[in-house]
Each structure stands twice: as C-alpha cells, then as structure tokens.
Design an enzyme around this catalytic site. Structure first.
Site: not given
Length: 257
Positions: A108-110, A112
C-alpha cells in the site's frame, strides 16, 4: 506410508483446532471431511499432516502450525516494507509480538491506509499478490469534486492510462453531497497507485484512500495501527482460495482456468 504410520485423521483435525476429537469423528462419519480431494468416512484413517491437503465442508484446514497469518490496518505515513533504506517508518513495529519472520503481501502506498496481510507463507503470498489469480481488493476513496453516475460508469468501462487501459471490476458512488465524494472501487489489478491514477484520469484526484477488503478478508473494526492474527475462518477462506488458484484443491483445475 503404511497403515501404522501417520496420524489418525480425527486427531489431526483436533490438533488443528477444527473441533474436539469426538466431534471430528462425527464429521468424518458424516462425509464432511476430504483428504487430497477424496471424501474419507473411515475413522481409522491415518494421514501425514505435513503433506496431506484436508478440507471440512469445502473449507481448507491449516495443518502446518508454523505458518502465521496476520491482518494489519496500516496507518498513513508508513511504507510497505520490513526495512526502509531511507529510514521512513516501516512495518517492523507491527510484527514484534510474533516470533516468525513475517513479510507483507503486496504493498500500500505510504499515504494509503487499510488492510495489509503479513505472513510467512510464500505460496499464499504469491497467489494473493499476483494479478493473474484475480484476487480482488476493495478501496474507499475520498476524492475532490462531485462524482456523477456517468463517471462511475466510465470507471467500469475502462480508462486509458500511460501503462495501458484499466477498468474497475466494480465502482459505486457512496456519497456526493458536498465538494468531495466517496467512491468504492473493486479491482484485481496489482499496478502501482492504480486507484489514484484512475481517479485523477476522470478528473477527481484522491484526497484519502483506504483499502477495506482483500480477497475474503474484511478490515471490519480493526483500529488503525493495530494488527491481529487471522481467525480460523479467515485462514480457512484464504487457504481455500490459494489451493483452488494453484490447483492443489479439489476444485483447483477448474478455478485456475
């Protein structure tokens, strides 16, 4: 394996936490237990727990107790890595209570938040993370602007991105009452920052993004920044999915096509 070797099936089921030996015996007699895809009704049956594939009522049973399956509600600001070379907050702090060396399944993106699976089961991790197996993920995106039903339809029809076309498996407008909207997107793509790029492409940049569901797993009420082991039911659902996808389960060949 000779008849005198192995472990009695009802003992294996009891050790796996399925039920007491007595109830497990009843399950076997009722024809609810399969070993390597074959229904077993003989109470004297012995199996090798290290190699046998067992399911009860069609749900896979975890026999290997060395495997660990953890759900994390990842906060924003944390990178999906066990060790970040740039010194940013990573996932290590969430795995300290488990002795096993756990790894994150996908990323997951930082910025998100939401559901991330941590495990030491490499085969399962491959099935969950690889888009060819079609495991769906559900995201809730708070986006800029008022999204219309036409935009939702466009997301399911498909949009063209720089790395090729992409369509949501499902898209649903949850709220569009103010200057922002809430959109639920279901995808099986593993492409980088895919939800953010799709929403930007239709003119509604993402302000906040949460992954609520990953395959059969639901985030539920797990607080942000907390991790917990999967329940027996959740583990069974994941293992069933993995076996079907890889052809190891009785429905595997059909499901993998």
């Amino acid at each position: 394996m000779t008849e005198s070797e192995g472990v009695r099936l009802q003992k294996v089921l009891a050790n796996a936490g399925v039920a007491s030996r007595r109830v497990a015996e009843q399950m076997i007699v009722e024809g609810r237990v399969r070993v390597d895809g074959v229904v077993v009704t003989e109470l004297g049956t012995r199996i090798d727990p290290e190699t046998a594939i067992v399911d009860v009522d069609g749900t896979a049973i975890q026999l290997d107790q060395s495997k660990r399956y953890v759900m994390l509600n990842k906060p924003t600001g944390v990178v999906s890595s066990m060790k970040d070379e740039r010194g940013r907050p990573d996932l290590r702090r969430f795995t300290e209570e488990w002795e096993e060396r756990l790894y994150n399944v996908g990323r997951l993106d930082a910025e998100t938040s939401g559901l991330l699976v941590l495990t030491n089961d490499g085969e399962l991790a491959h099935v969950l993370a690889h888009p060819s197996f079609g495991v769906t993920k559900v995201y809730i995106a708070k986006v800029d602007g008022r999204v219309t039903p036409q935009t939702i339809a466009k997301l399911t029809r498909g949009v063209e991105l720089e790395d090729g076309p992409i369509a949501a498996d499902k898209a649903r407008l949850l709220d569009a009452s103010g200057s922002t909207s809430l959109v639920e997107l279901t995808l099986h793509s593993g492409r980088n920052r895919i939800v953010r790029r799709m929403m930007a492409e239709v003119g509604h940049p993402v302000l906040e993004l949460v992954r609520r569901q990953f395959g059969p797993l639901h985030l539920g009420t797990l607080p942000v920044g907390r991790a917990r082991e999967l329940t027996k039911v959740e583990r069974g659902a994941l293992l069933t999915l993995s076996r079907q996808a890889t052809g190891a389960g009785p429905e595997g060949d059909q499901e993998a096509r």
